[in-house]
Every structure is written in C-alpha cells, then in structure tokens.
Scaffold this active site. Structure first.
Site, PDB file in Angstrom:
ATOM      1  N   HIS A  23       0.869  -1.197   0.000  1.00 16.35           N
ATOM      2  CA  HIS A  23       0.000   0.000   0.000  1.00 16.35           C
ATOM      3  C   HIS A  23       0.899   1.238   0.000  1.00 16.35           C
ATOM      4  CE1 HIS A  23      -3.277  -2.356   2.443  1.00 16.35           C
ATOM      5  NE2 HIS A  23      -3.445  -2.526   1.155  1.00 16.35           N
ATOM      6  N   HIS A  79     -11.675  -8.373  -6.814  1.00 12.06           N
ATOM      7  CA  HIS A  79     -11.371  -7.160  -6.038  1.00 12.06           C
ATOM      8  C   HIS A  79     -10.492  -6.271  -6.914  1.00 12.06           C
ATOM      9  CE1 HIS A  79      -9.956  -4.666  -2.787  1.00 12.06           C
ATOM     10  NE2 HIS A  79      -8.880  -5.350  -2.492  1.00 12.06           N
ATOM     11  N   GLU A  81      -8.363  -3.801  -6.094  1.00 12.51           N
ATOM     12  CA  GLU A  81      -7.103  -3.200  -5.637  1.00 12.51           C
ATOM     13  C   GLU A  81      -5.974  -3.682  -6.558  1.00 12.51           C
ATOM     14  OE1 GLU A  81      -6.461  -3.439  -1.394  1.00 12.51           O
ATOM     15  OE2 GLU A  81      -5.045  -1.766  -1.488  1.00 12.51           O
ATOM     16  N   ASP A  83      -2.967  -4.636  -6.534  1.00 11.70           N
ATOM     17  CA  ASP A  83      -2.136  -5.837  -6.388  1.00 11.70           C
ATOM     18  C   ASP A  83      -2.792  -7.056  -7.035  1.00 11.70           C
ATOM     19  OD1 ASP A  83      -3.936  -5.346  -4.242  1.00 11.70           O
ATOM     20  OD2 ASP A  83      -2.952  -6.833  -2.986  1.00 11.70           O
ATOM     21  N   HIS A 145     -12.051  -6.734   2.018  1.00 13.65           N
ATOM     22  CA  HIS A 145     -12.013  -5.556   2.856  1.00 13.65           C
ATOM     23  C   HIS A 145     -12.398  -4.283   2.120  1.00 13.65           C
ATOM     24  CE1 HIS A 145      -7.949  -3.858   1.508  1.00 13.65           C
ATOM     25  NE2 HIS A 145      -8.141  -4.896   0.761  1.00 13.65           N
ATOM     26  N   ASP A 164      -8.590 -11.399  -0.636  1.00 17.55           N
ATOM     27  CA  ASP A 164      -7.719 -11.010   0.484  1.00 17.55           C
ATOM     28  C   ASP A 164      -8.011 -11.757   1.790  1.00 17.55           C
ATOM     29  OD1 ASP A 164      -5.987  -9.121  -0.689  1.00 17.55           O
ATOM     30  OD2 ASP A 164      -7.510  -7.559  -0.583  1.00 17.55           O
ATOM     31  N   TYR A 192      -1.822  -9.551   9.321  1.00 13.73           N
ATOM     32  CA  TYR A 192      -2.688  -9.181   8.192  1.00 13.73           C
ATOM     33  C   TYR A 192      -4.091  -8.845   8.709  1.00 13.73           C
ATOM     34  CZ  TYR A 192      -4.429  -9.773   3.365  1.00 13.73           C
ATOM     35  OH  TYR A 192      -4.986  -9.583   2.125  1.00 13.73           O
ATOM     36  N   HIS A 225      -3.159 -13.862  -1.255  1.00 18.23           N
ATOM     37  CA  HIS A 225      -1.787 -13.637  -0.772  1.00 18.23           C
ATOM     38  C   HIS A 225      -1.369 -14.809   0.101  1.00 18.23           C
ATOM     39  CE1 HIS A 225      -1.743  -9.414  -2.012  1.00 18.23           C
ATOM     40  NE2 HIS A 225      -2.874  -9.213  -1.357  1.00 18.23           N
TER      41      HIS A 225
HETATM   42 FE1  FEO Z   1      -7.028  -5.451  -1.042  1.00 16.12          FE
HETATM   43 FE2  FEO Z   1      -4.527  -7.672  -1.697  1.00 16.12          FE
HETATM   44  O1  FEO Z   1      -5.614  -6.176  -1.993  1.00 16.12           O
END
Ligand code: FEO
Length: 396
Positions: A23, A79, A81, A83, A145, A164, A192, A225
């Site tokens: 982030h 999602h 985001e 990544d 999230h 996530d 996490y 992840h």
């Molecule tokens: Fe919310 Fe792994 O991105």
C-alpha cells in the site's frame, strides 16, 4: 512457475520475495508476499484474479505455460485493488473476447481504475457460471475488505477463492499451509488481520456464518496472498472467528516516544507496576519500532498505555501514525492510559487521552505526568499507574 493444485486447477501467481512495504509505504511486509491467481481448465477456461503490474510479464508467462491467453473465456476480478487487478490491461489485450466477471461494486471500481471498454459481467451473491464439469459460484463480501470484494467458489473441486480474506503477506518456497513454518504463517496471518480486517470484524463474523450456511464442502481455501489452506482448511476460518470476536489477552503494550529519556523511564516504571501484578507487557519506542508489528501486539493486548513528552503543546509527531491507526482500526475491548514528561506547559497526557477517546478506548486510570526528569515519587506514581491498569486488565 505454475503449480497444479488439483486436476484442472493451477496456481499461476507470482512470488514477490523483495517487497518490504505495501500500500505504498503503509504496511510493512518483512517476509515479502505473493499475488495468487488461479487458472481453471474446464470445457471453458477461467482465470481468477491477476497480479500486481510490475509482475505482469512473469504472470502472463505462467499462464502461457499452460494455455494461450486468447483461449480464456472468463476473467474473474474478485477485487479491484491494484495488487490483484494490475495485470488486467496487459492480460485483456491478449484475450479481448473474455468476459470480465465482477461484483456490482467491482464493475464501478475496475472501470474507475482502468477506463477500458471490457466486456463486464457483473454478478451478485448466488449467481453462478458453468465451466462445463464444474461451475463457479459467487458470494459478494463487501468490506472484506473493500466494498467491491467478492469470493469465488469452484464446485466439484470444492475450492474457495476469497481474495484477500484468509491471506498473509508471506513469500515461501512452497504453496501450501502444511509445507511452511507454522509460527511464521500465523504471525503473518494475524498481522494481516490486525492491520487490515480489524475494523470489519462484525462483518467477518456475519460473512463466515453466511458462507457456512451455504453448506458448501471446502477442500481448499485459496486466498490471494500467501499460502493456500490445504491441510485442515477450516482452521483459518476458526481463527478468523476467534480474532473477529476481539477477546484480548490479559496483557499490555506501552507505546512511547522520548526526547531525553524521561518519558522512556516513566514507561519502564509503568512496566514494573504491570509485571508486579503479573500482567505481561511489551514496551515499544515508536520512533524506532515498526508500526504494523506494534499494531499486531495492540490487537492481542487488553491495555494500551501511550506516553509522550510535551512538544509545542502537543505530542512528538512520531506517535501520530499509530494514534491514527488506533482510531481507524476501531479496536474493541481495550482499556488505555496516558503518561508523559514535560518542561513547561505539559499538555501531552491530555492530548493522548483525546486520541484514546477518539479511538473509543476507555481510560483505566488517571494519567501521570512528570516535570523535567522524573523524581523517585514520579516513578512511583508510574508504577502505581501500572498496578492500576494491571488490576483493570485482570478484572476485565
Ligand atoms: Fe485489497 Fe490484496 O488487496
């Protein structure tokens, strides 16, 4: 290099051994991370999630080792985001006819990130998509999230891909939970949760109940992840239920910064009081400690004591990030207290108490402040503060 997880299901993600901040610079990742992506080869071909942009070439090479990207029928973006979505532009150029499956909020956020006229296919909870032998079932998971977050479940192979949720920033040589150091795995899973999911704990509990009520068999949980939960996969679900209840240990953390060691000595005296009452504690100098590691300790502990000398009628600025996180992460079931040294005006304990109030952390005892270097009576007052907080920890 791809890894076959089950017949027809392949991990095609990327291991990022080198990343130390996530982030931007918000989250420390001492053990690197992975960007997990899953290729499903059925009568139709589907890909679940992608990888962060700097790894797009390696990611596409992994897909190509199994299939030409042009043959992909569905890309599922759980999602938006970056990544997980960062390789979408490069990938979608290679499979322009693929449908991009997203939640309704995902449609908005993916479109907002990339401004591309892709063939979006928004889905809602309970919608499914047949791939031939097996099908994908979608469950929206807003605020786990992000508002757009979604879980994808693969029938037949009984695999949940929750993006996530249940993940860890943990780069490893092997892909499965039973192949790695269990202490490291749980340290990363808890860090996490504490740093990312804590504010959404009530939703975590509700979502787990909702998914359990669907009665779907789960042989494997494959987050976006870290390692994949193959051995006793529901162990991480049970851990999330435990963490989401936020029942802290009977322990304390003392967070402080110091200019000329007076506030440090006060913090240490508070520790003497806590230990004398049998309450374990950890003491962190916030100018030199990793904020995210400290937040994991805060998450576990009942009491949070914060100390700063008074500077410019306020606090040492090094404390502000963790105080902002105390507010934003909305920890539950905590108690707090403040302390600090001063030379002239002495506002720091009051300012800390205002921050604790903003974080909805009730005070367990009155603050202690000491003018100049603490005298024996000041240190005794700190020890008494530690004893009072210990009593409240044990009573709680
Ligand atoms: Fe919310 Fe792994 O991105």
């Amino acid at each position: 290099m791809p890894t076959e997880l089950k017949p027809g299901l392949h991990w095609v993600g990327v291991i990022d051994w080198g990343i130390r901040h996530f982030h931007g610079y918000e989250l420390s990742t001492h053990r690197g991370t992975t960007y997990n992506s899953y290729l499903i080869m059925d009568e139709k071909i589907a890909l679940v999630d992608t990888a962060w942009t700097p790894f797009q070439e390696e990611f596409i090479r992994n897909i190509r080792a199994l299939v030409e990207p042009a043959r992909i029928d569905y890309v599922i973006a759980n999602h938006a985001e970056v990544d997980h979505s960062g390789s979408l532009p490069a990938l979608m150029r290679l499979c322009p006819n693929a449908e991009l499956v997203v939640s309704k909020r995902g449609h908005e956020s993916i479109e907002g990130h990339y401004h591309q006229p892709w063939k979006f296919r928004p889905v809602a909870t309970g919608d499914s998509l047949s791939l031939g032998r097996n099908k994908l079932v979608f469950v929206e998971a807003p605020m786990l999230h992000w508002p757009d977050s979604m879980f994808t479940y693969l029938t037949g192979l009984n695999v949940l891909m929750p993006n996530d949720a249940f993940g860890q920033h943990y780069a490893t040589a092997f892909r499965f939970n039973d192949q790695v150091n269990q202490q490291e795995l749980y340290e990363e899973a808890l860090k996490y949760y504490a740093n990312i999911l804590t504010p959404f704990s009530k939703l975590v509990l509700k979502k787990i109940e909702e998914v359990v009520a669907l009665n779907l068999p789960v042989d494997m949980i494959c987050p976006s992840h870290g390692v994949l939960w193959r051995k006793d996969p529901l162990q991480i679900v049970a851990k999330y239920q435990e963490w989401a209840r936020q029942t802290p240990e009977r322990s304390a953390v003392i967070l402080y910064d110091t200019m000329w060691e007076a506030t440090r000595r006060m913090g240490e005296a508070i520790g003497v009081g806590l230990a004398a009452e049998g309450v374990p504690y950890k003491l962190f100098h916030m100018a030199t400690s990793d904020r995210n590691d400290v937040l994991a300790e805060v998450f576990k502990s009942k009491a949070i004591l914060v100390g700063s000398p008074t500077l410019n009628q306020g606090l040492l600025p090094t404390l502000m990030p963790v105080l902002e996180d105390l507010r934003g992460l909305r920890f539950q079931n905590k108690i707090g207290a403040a302390f600090g040294s001063y030379g002239w005006s002495g506002e720091s304990p009051r300012v800390i108490e205002e921050h604790l109030a903003a974080a909805k952390i009730p005070l367990a005892a009155e603050s202690v402040k000491a003018k100049w270097q603490p005298r024996p009576a000041d240190l005794a007052a700190c020890e008494t503060l530690g004893r009072k907080v210990a009593a409240a920890v044990k009573a709680g």
